[in-house]
Enzyme design. Structure first.
Site, PDB file in Angstrom:
ATOM      1  N   HIS A 144      43.193  52.978  30.298  1.00 34.51           N
ATOM      2  CA  HIS A 144      42.645  51.629  30.472  1.00 34.51           C
ATOM      3  C   HIS A 144      43.811  50.666  30.695  1.00 34.51           C
ATOM      4  O   HIS A 144      44.801  50.701  29.965  1.00 34.51           O
ATOM      5  CB  HIS A 144      41.852  51.216  29.227  1.00 34.51           C
ATOM      6  CG  HIS A 144      41.418  49.777  29.233  1.00 34.51           C
ATOM      7  ND1 HIS A 144      42.065  48.801  28.498  1.00 34.51           N
ATOM      8  CD2 HIS A 144      40.414  49.153  29.883  1.00 34.51           C
ATOM      9  CE1 HIS A 144      41.466  47.639  28.689  1.00 34.51           C
ATOM     10  NE2 HIS A 144      40.465  47.819  29.529  1.00 34.51           N
ATOM     11  N   HIS A 190      46.845  41.857  34.368  1.00 31.87           N
ATOM     12  CA  HIS A 190      45.603  41.619  33.642  1.00 31.87           C
ATOM     13  C   HIS A 190      45.203  40.169  33.871  1.00 31.87           C
ATOM     14  O   HIS A 190      45.859  39.253  33.383  1.00 31.87           O
ATOM     15  CB  HIS A 190      45.797  41.903  32.156  1.00 31.87           C
ATOM     16  CG  HIS A 190      44.512  42.103  31.430  1.00 31.87           C
ATOM     17  ND1 HIS A 190      44.423  42.118  30.065  1.00 31.87           N
ATOM     18  CD2 HIS A 190      43.252  42.307  31.882  1.00 31.87           C
ATOM     19  CE1 HIS A 190      43.170  42.328  29.698  1.00 31.87           C
ATOM     20  NE2 HIS A 190      42.448  42.435  30.796  1.00 31.87           N
TER      21      HIS A 190
END
Length: 606
Positions: A144, A190
């Protein structure tokens, strides 16, 4: 003996080994306490086995050793030639000579073999599952936000954690794609956080270079795409030029069945939302910077609320050196990109509308759905069998909830119980949940693909009845575990690491992690003041779903005044355990092997 880590007075000098097989510990800089170093001796079970298979003689011949391996260790394929090779290897290690190979193994040689985890480990190190079924039939080692070096809010983005994940055997790498500040290049970061970006080119090049260093089976790149149509096509060109013939993509827009890992050896695949579906979900009609796209929008909203500032001026463009590398890569390839959408092998999305409808398998195409860990837990209580049915042909990816800003992880067993193939984990941290992930994917030779148990793939009456994870099951197997002894800590740790004034007081916690009814823990007694503890304790674990059970082992040093110290851990898939007496190597908190620490244990699945 009780511990006193934070003593009022300093502990002894670390270099106080007198060289004569003992350690000196100073108390209050006045009193000396001497503890003899003892080497582990063969337990009674080992001595009895040696006597039995050597027929009471001082040496065990290669043929007798082969009988031990086939009968007691259940290594039925072992040949006399293999037994002779092992005998020669053991004698070479112990005596630096094979001159006595005709005489065979003495008791100490036999004991040395049992303690050698590379020769006598607890699980099969070779790929042995059927690798010819569709990809949806496997649990897949999944990362992830694979580019993050630390927390989810402010850590650097880099290709380094991607490389490390691939070296460990991870097969699914996630990249979040965003435009740079001038909207002409692609960054990996991110979104809506303070994480510093890394170029997409650097990430893809690292994947190409390290994809198959640990495993030959396919790597899947999941893209969380926040790009314009123009940048999507730039991604397509980059993928084709960097990966070349490694890149697999289907001839048609949709697959009715995924290929097998065997067919896809040394190939790379892309999984993301198709552009049309993406544009519809994000409200973009044509040119412009996308917003609120991808499969983890709820998480991104959380991260956006968690920080007060976000300056796009910090987004640096690809360096000149990277531009040169990219130009070289483009000029070296002669392929014509089929377009961004055409490169997507596994089409992705999030559940829309009623959950039961979203989980209804489509007859004409294979899909990947993404759920947060919270969404899965909720769905498991209401639609458990629908999830199992969906995952028999389609892919389900589960990702951490947005509040895990420290890059912690969740319990993976719920997803595995429902057939979810991609349990996406933050690989850059450590913790007990990540230990379980490491343990599961030690299975099948550590290749990153573990064949799902048959019960998750079966269909009953009218081809509709499937496994119900909430149904109570009967005990199928019983796992017998015997803990003999441990050794190696004095070689890996300072003699005052665990206690300033005495050797450690080790004990072992043994856990079964799996179906709720199977999950339990047991503990050995504490062995005081001993670097090479001997327990000789046996435990029995009833199992309803042994196929999904994990055996987690953790060694602790008892401390009366403070938290017990960590002494090593490992996690092993129960279904893969090899019968007999085995050497179990322990790992540190990050999952890296300790150099010398190991346990001698016995396993039998009844």
């Amino acid at each position: 003996m009780g511990k006193n880590k934070k003593a009022e007075y300093p502990s002894a000098d670390d270099n106080n080994d007198d060289g004569k097989g003992s350690y000196n510990y100073k108390m209050f800089s006045v009193f000396n306490r001497k503890f003899k170093i003892t080497e582990p001796e063969p337990p009674a079970d080992v001595q009895n086995l040696f006597a039995e298979y050597s027929e009471g003689r001082q040496e065990m011949t290669a043929n007798q050793f082969r009988s031990f391996l086939t009968d007691h260790q259940s290594e039925h394929d072992c040949t006399l030639e293999e037994a002779e090779r092992l005998v020669a290897e053991i004698l070479q290690r112990r005596h630096h000579s094979t001159a006595y190979v005709d005489n065979g193994l003495k008791l100490d040689d036999f004991f040395e073999f049992l303690l050698s985890d590379d020769l006598n480990g607890p699980i099969n190190k070779q790929v042995h599952h059927d690798m010819c079924a569709p990809l949806s039939h496997y649990f897949i080692y999944t990362g992830h936000n694979s580019y993050l070096t630390g927390n989810q809010l402010s850590s650097d983005c880099s290709e380094v954690p991607i490389v490390r994940a691939l070296q460990r055997g991870v097969r699914v790498i996630e990249l979040d794609l965003w435009p740079n500040s001038s909207k002409d290049e692609i960054h990996v970061l991110h979104g809506r956080t303070l994480t510093t970006p890394v170029s997409l080119f650097k990430c893809l090049k690292s994947i190409r270079d390290y994809a198959f260093v640990r495993s030959p089976y396919p790597v899947i790149i999941t893209l969380e795409d926040h790009l314009t149509a123009e940048l999507q096509e730039k991604v397509a060109e980059m993928l084709v030029q960097i990966f070349g013939e490694m890149l697999y993509y289907p001839e048609s827009d949709s697959l009715i069945q995924l290929p097998s890992p065997e067919v896809l050896k040394y190939r790379v695949m892309i999984s993301t939302k198709p552009p049309k579906e993406y544009l519809e979900s994000s409200g973009i009609k044509q040119k412009g910077t996308p917003r609120d796209s991808g499969t983890e929008d709820d998480n991104e909203d959380y991260y956006e609320d968690a920080i007060e500032t976000f300056e796009t001026d910090d987004w640096s463009n690809i360096s000149d050196e990277e531009d040169e590398d990219w130009s070289d890569c483009r000029s070296s390839g002669q392929l014509n990109p089929p377009g961004y959408k055409g490169l997507i092998t596994i089409h992705a999305g999030k559940p829309k509308g009623a959950l039961k409808d979203a989980l209804c398998p489509a007859a004409d195409k294979i899909r990947r759905l993404s759920m947060s860990e919270q969404e899965l837990e909720k769905a498991a209580t209401t639609n458990g069998t629908d999830i199992v049915r969906f995952t028999q042909n389609n892919i389900l990816r589960v990702y951490p909830k947005g509040t895990r800003i420290t890059s912690s992880n969740y319990k993976p067993i719920v997803g595995w119980m429902h057939g979810a193939q991609m349990i996406a984990f933050n690989m850059q941290g450590y913790g007990k949940s990540l230990w379980l992930m490491h343990g599961m994917f030690q299975a099948n030779g550590g290749c990153g693909y573990v064949k799902k148990p048959d019960f998750l793939m079966k269909k009953g009456i009218n081809n509709t009845e499937v496994f119900d994870p909430r149904k109570r099951l009967l005990v199928q197997k019983r796992l017998k575990v015997k803990v003999y002894l441990g050794d190696g800590w004095r070689l890996d740790f300072s003699h005052t690491h665990f206690d300033a004034y005495s050797p450690p007081d080790f004990y072992i916690k043994i856990y079964i992690v799996g179906a709720a009814v199977d999950s339990t823990q047991k503990k050995t007694r504490i062995i005081e003041d001993n670097w090479s503890p001997i327990w000789n304790e046996e435990f029995m674990f009833p199992l309803t779903l042994p196929e999904l059970a994990l055996l987690r082992i953790e060694v602790r040093d008892h401390d009366k005044s403070e938290k017990d110290d960590f002494g090593g851990q490992t996690c092993l898939p129960v279904s893969e355990l090899r019968r007999g007496i085995r050497s179990v190597h322990l790992h540190d908190k990050k999952g890296e092997k300790l150099n010398n620490v190991k346990l001698l244990m016995g396993f039998e699945l009844l």
